[in-house]
Motif scaffolding. Sequence first.
Motif, PDB file in Angstrom:
ATOM      1  N   TYR A  51       0.829  -1.197   0.000  1.00  0.00           N
ATOM      2  CA  TYR A  51       0.000   0.000   0.000  1.00  0.00           C
ATOM      3  C   TYR A  51       0.870   1.257   0.000  1.00  0.00           C
ATOM      4  CZ  TYR A  51      -2.637  -3.704   2.394  1.00  0.00           C
ATOM      5  OH  TYR A  51      -3.184  -4.903   2.754  1.00  0.00           O
ATOM      6  N   PRO A  52       0.332   2.385  -0.410  1.00  0.00           N
ATOM      7  CA  PRO A  52       1.076   3.653  -0.244  1.00  0.00           C
ATOM      8  C   PRO A  52       1.495   3.818   1.211  1.00  0.00           C
ATOM      9  CG  PRO A  52      -0.891   3.996  -1.575  1.00  0.00           C
ATOM     10  CD  PRO A  52      -0.991   2.590  -1.032  1.00  0.00           C
ATOM     11  N   GLY A  53       2.762   4.187   1.407  1.00  0.00           N
ATOM     12  CA  GLY A  53       3.282   4.353   2.756  1.00  0.00           C
ATOM     13  C   GLY A  53       3.876   3.103   3.356  1.00  0.00           C
ATOM     14  N   PHE A  54       3.839   1.982   2.623  1.00  0.00           N
ATOM     15  CA  PHE A  54       4.327   0.706   3.133  1.00  0.00           C
ATOM     16  C   PHE A  54       5.314   0.085   2.139  1.00  0.00           C
ATOM     17  CE2 PHE A  54       0.389   1.417   5.302  1.00  0.00           C
ATOM     18  CZ  PHE A  54       0.520   0.829   6.544  1.00  0.00           C
ATOM     19  N   GLY A  55       6.214  -0.733   2.679  1.00  0.00           N
ATOM     20  CA  GLY A  55       7.101  -1.524   1.839  1.00  0.00           C
ATOM     21  C   GLY A  55       7.870  -0.688   0.839  1.00  0.00           C
ATOM     22  N   GLN A  56       7.821  -1.126  -0.407  1.00  0.00           N
ATOM     23  CA  GLN A  56       8.576  -0.463  -1.474  1.00  0.00           C
ATOM     24  C   GLN A  56       7.721   0.476  -2.321  1.00  0.00           C
ATOM     25  OE1 GLN A  56      11.751  -2.929  -3.355  1.00  0.00           O
ATOM     26  NE2 GLN A  56      10.803  -4.626  -2.257  1.00  0.00           N
ATOM     27  N   SER A  57       6.459   0.678  -1.918  1.00  0.00           N
ATOM     28  CA  SER A  57       5.642   1.685  -2.593  1.00  0.00           C
ATOM     29  C   SER A  57       6.037   3.080  -2.126  1.00  0.00           C
ATOM     30  CB  SER A  57       4.153   1.444  -2.311  1.00  0.00           C
ATOM     31  OG  SER A  57       3.702   0.280  -2.973  1.00  0.00           O
ATOM     32  N   ASP A  58       5.642   4.080  -2.893  1.00  0.00           N
ATOM     33  CA  ASP A  58       5.900   5.455  -2.502  1.00  0.00           C
ATOM     34  C   ASP A  58       5.163   5.791  -1.210  1.00  0.00           C
ATOM     35  OD1 ASP A  58       7.405   5.758  -4.785  1.00  0.00           O
ATOM     36  OD2 ASP A  58       5.920   6.982  -5.856  1.00  0.00           O
ATOM     37  N   ALA A  59       5.700   6.770  -0.491  1.00  0.00           N
ATOM     38  CA  ALA A  59       5.081   7.235   0.752  1.00  0.00           C
ATOM     39  C   ALA A  59       4.925   8.749   0.674  1.00  0.00           C
ATOM     40  CB  ALA A  59       5.930   6.834   1.951  1.00  0.00           C
ATOM     41  N   PRO A  60       3.958   9.219  -0.133  1.00  0.00           N
ATOM     42  CA  PRO A  60       3.782  10.670  -0.244  1.00  0.00           C
ATOM     43  C   PRO A  60       3.417  11.297   1.096  1.00  0.00           C
ATOM     44  CG  PRO A  60       1.943   9.490  -1.255  1.00  0.00           C
ATOM     45  CD  PRO A  60       2.976   8.474  -0.937  1.00  0.00           C
ATOM     46  N   ASP A  61       3.749  12.557   1.231  1.00  0.00           N
ATOM     47  CA  ASP A  61       3.452  13.281   2.466  1.00  0.00           C
ATOM     48  C   ASP A  61       1.938  13.357   2.669  1.00  0.00           C
ATOM     49  OD1 ASP A  61       2.898  16.054   3.961  1.00  0.00           O
ATOM     50  OD2 ASP A  61       4.887  15.322   4.510  1.00  0.00           O
ATOM     51  N   PRO A  62       1.474  13.225   3.917  1.00  0.00           N
ATOM     52  CA  PRO A  62       0.032  13.320   4.164  1.00  0.00           C
ATOM     53  C   PRO A  62      -0.596  14.633   3.717  1.00  0.00           C
ATOM     54  CG  PRO A  62       1.142  12.366   6.068  1.00  0.00           C
ATOM     55  CD  PRO A  62       2.218  12.849   5.138  1.00  0.00           C
ATOM     56  N   SER A  63       0.208  15.657   3.501  1.00  0.00           N
ATOM     57  CA  SER A  63      -0.351  16.916   3.001  1.00  0.00           C
ATOM     58  C   SER A  63      -0.801  16.801   1.551  1.00  0.00           C
ATOM     59  CB  SER A  63       0.679  18.046   3.136  1.00  0.00           C
ATOM     60  OG  SER A  63       1.814  17.787   2.315  1.00  0.00           O
ATOM     61  N   SER A  64      -0.279  15.790   0.835  1.00  0.00           N
ATOM     62  CA  SER A  64      -0.636  15.621  -0.574  1.00  0.00           C
ATOM     63  C   SER A  64      -1.358  14.313  -0.868  1.00  0.00           C
ATOM     64  CB  SER A  64       0.625  15.689  -1.445  1.00  0.00           C
ATOM     65  OG  SER A  64       1.535  14.643  -1.112  1.00  0.00           O
ATOM     66  N   PHE A  65      -1.475  13.455   0.142  1.00  0.00           N
ATOM     67  CA  PHE A  65      -2.134  12.158  -0.031  1.00  0.00           C
ATOM     68  C   PHE A  65      -2.912  11.853   1.228  1.00  0.00           C
ATOM     69  CE2 PHE A  65      -2.527   7.572   0.192  1.00  0.00           C
ATOM     70  CZ  PHE A  65      -2.810   7.198  -1.117  1.00  0.00           C
ATOM     71  N   SER A  66      -4.169  11.487   1.080  1.00  0.00           N
ATOM     72  CA  SER A  66      -5.035  11.210   2.226  1.00  0.00           C
ATOM     73  C   SER A  66      -4.856   9.765   2.668  1.00  0.00           C
ATOM     74  CB  SER A  66      -6.488  11.489   1.850  1.00  0.00           C
ATOM     75  OG  SER A  66      -7.349  11.163   2.909  1.00  0.00           O
ATOM     76  N   TYR A  67      -4.247   9.570   3.823  1.00  0.00           N
ATOM     77  CA  TYR A  67      -4.033   8.214   4.334  1.00  0.00           C
ATOM     78  C   TYR A  67      -5.267   7.749   5.103  1.00  0.00           C
ATOM     79  CZ  TYR A  67       0.795   8.193   2.798  1.00  0.00           C
ATOM     80  OH  TYR A  67       1.935   8.209   2.021  1.00  0.00           O
ATOM     81  N   THR A  68      -6.189   7.202   4.351  1.00  0.00           N
ATOM     82  CA  THR A  68      -7.391   6.589   4.900  1.00  0.00           C
ATOM     83  C   THR A  68      -7.533   5.208   4.287  1.00  0.00           C
ATOM     84  OG1 THR A  68      -8.865   7.377   3.153  1.00  0.00           O
ATOM     85  CG2 THR A  68      -8.514   8.852   5.048  1.00  0.00           C
ATOM     86  N   PHE A  69      -8.338   4.374   4.901  1.00  0.00           N
ATOM     87  CA  PHE A  69      -8.556   3.036   4.344  1.00  0.00           C
ATOM     88  C   PHE A  69      -9.377   3.100   3.067  1.00  0.00           C
ATOM     89  CE2 PHE A  69      -7.014   2.102   8.521  1.00  0.00           C
ATOM     90  CZ  PHE A  69      -6.229   0.983   8.317  1.00  0.00           C
ATOM     91  N   ASP A  70     -10.224   4.109   2.948  1.00  0.00           N
ATOM     92  CA  ASP A  70     -10.920   4.313   1.675  1.00  0.00           C
ATOM     93  C   ASP A  70      -9.912   4.554   0.555  1.00  0.00           C
ATOM     94  OD1 ASP A  70     -13.455   4.008   2.710  1.00  0.00           O
ATOM     95  OD2 ASP A  70     -13.908   6.157   2.780  1.00  0.00           O
ATOM     96  N   ARG A  71      -8.918   5.386   0.821  1.00  0.00           N
ATOM     97  CA  ARG A  71      -7.939   5.719  -0.224  1.00  0.00           C
ATOM     98  C   ARG A  71      -7.039   4.527  -0.540  1.00  0.00           C
ATOM     99  NH1 ARG A  71      -5.546  10.605  -2.124  1.00  0.00           N
ATOM    100  NH2 ARG A  71      -4.732  10.080  -4.193  1.00  0.00           N
ATOM    101  N   LEU A  72      -6.610   3.799   0.480  1.00  0.00           N
ATOM    102  CA  LEU A  72      -5.776   2.614   0.217  1.00  0.00           C
ATOM    103  C   LEU A  72      -6.548   1.585  -0.597  1.00  0.00           C
ATOM    104  CD1 LEU A  72      -3.829   1.992   3.566  1.00  0.00           C
ATOM    105  CD2 LEU A  72      -3.282   3.540   1.675  1.00  0.00           C
ATOM    106  N   ALA A  73      -7.835   1.431  -0.301  1.00  0.00           N
ATOM    107  CA  ALA A  73      -8.654   0.497  -1.069  1.00  0.00           C
ATOM    108  C   ALA A  73      -8.807   0.953  -2.512  1.00  0.00           C
ATOM    109  CB  ALA A  73     -10.020   0.335  -0.409  1.00  0.00           C
ATOM    110  N   LYS A  74      -8.963   2.256  -2.711  1.00  0.00           N
ATOM    111  CA  LYS A  74      -9.102   2.766  -4.086  1.00  0.00           C
ATOM    112  C   LYS A  74      -7.832   2.521  -4.892  1.00  0.00           C
ATOM    113  CE  LYS A  74     -10.204   6.814  -6.898  1.00  0.00           C
ATOM    114  NZ  LYS A  74      -9.119   6.523  -7.859  1.00  0.00           N
ATOM    115  N   VAL A  75      -6.679   2.760  -4.279  1.00  0.00           N
ATOM    116  CA  VAL A  75      -5.418   2.513  -4.976  1.00  0.00           C
ATOM    117  C   VAL A  75      -5.288   1.029  -5.319  1.00  0.00           C
ATOM    118  CG1 VAL A  75      -2.901   2.506  -4.709  1.00  0.00           C
ATOM    119  CG2 VAL A  75      -4.221   4.515  -4.003  1.00  0.00           C
TER     120      VAL A  75
END
Length: 279
Positions: free
Chosen positions: A52-76
């Motif tokens: 997921y975004p923010g985990f492992g080898q995926s990108d971890a954009p700053d929370p100011s530019s990416f909404s870290y919610t389970f809805d968003r992780l599911a959409k990705v």
Amino acid sequence: MQIDGVGIFYREAGPKDAPTIVLLHGFPTSSRQYETLIPLLAARYHVIAPDYPGFGQSDAPDPSSFSYTFDRLAKVTDDLLARLKIDRFSLYIHDYGAPIGFRLMLAHPDRIHALIIQNGNAYQEGLGKKWAGIAKFWADPEGHPEIVDTFLSLETTIQRHVAGSTHLERYNPDAWLSEFAHLSKPGQRAIQTALLYDYRTNVAAYPEWQAWLREHQPPTLVVWGANDPSFISAGGAAFAKDVPDAEINLLDAGHFALDEKNDEIARLILDFMAKHPER
């Protein structure tokens, strides 16, 4: 692969024309948690395991530019599967992978072939004692920074693996050391604090998820580490209330049951999938 402007890493194995199993990882790990399971499944199945975004080898954009919610992780995750042209699959859900997986199920019930649940909670009775403290954080996040401190600490990271275990010799310390190194990276506290706060939406959604299970009755296999103090064994057994034909296996293992029971879980999965072939 770039999804919604975020670089998403995923592991893929097995023949692409075989039925697909999507492995959704837990906190605070990544698709790496499946590195010993994937080869055992890939002889018969097409396997996809994303970070997921923010985990492992995926990108971890700053929370100011990416909404870290389970809805968003599911959409990705949904968008990744669409880009990979995977429109029918079984789900292996663990920990954080459960709320992501249930969102996929609600959005696309026709795409779900079968469900494999490993310490992925969907019932109030599955929440262990620590969740009472986390509930205080949900009610007043600014007033309880100590909950986040504990949540992200090295000791807690170790205990997620070994707590309740009767098979300590089966653990690789590299697992929790790499997880803690990841949690210690700049920006991770903000990312994981946002997701811990949003986890309250998952508990609120339990009745909706249970109703989905009752309506759709997917072939369901539960392989639950019964010694897990976070998502306790009652949560694994509870799936039988809504899916009476579910195969429930409460294993002598902890939260990361694959650390202790990889071969046994793989055998259970292969036997279960053979009984429920894609038509």
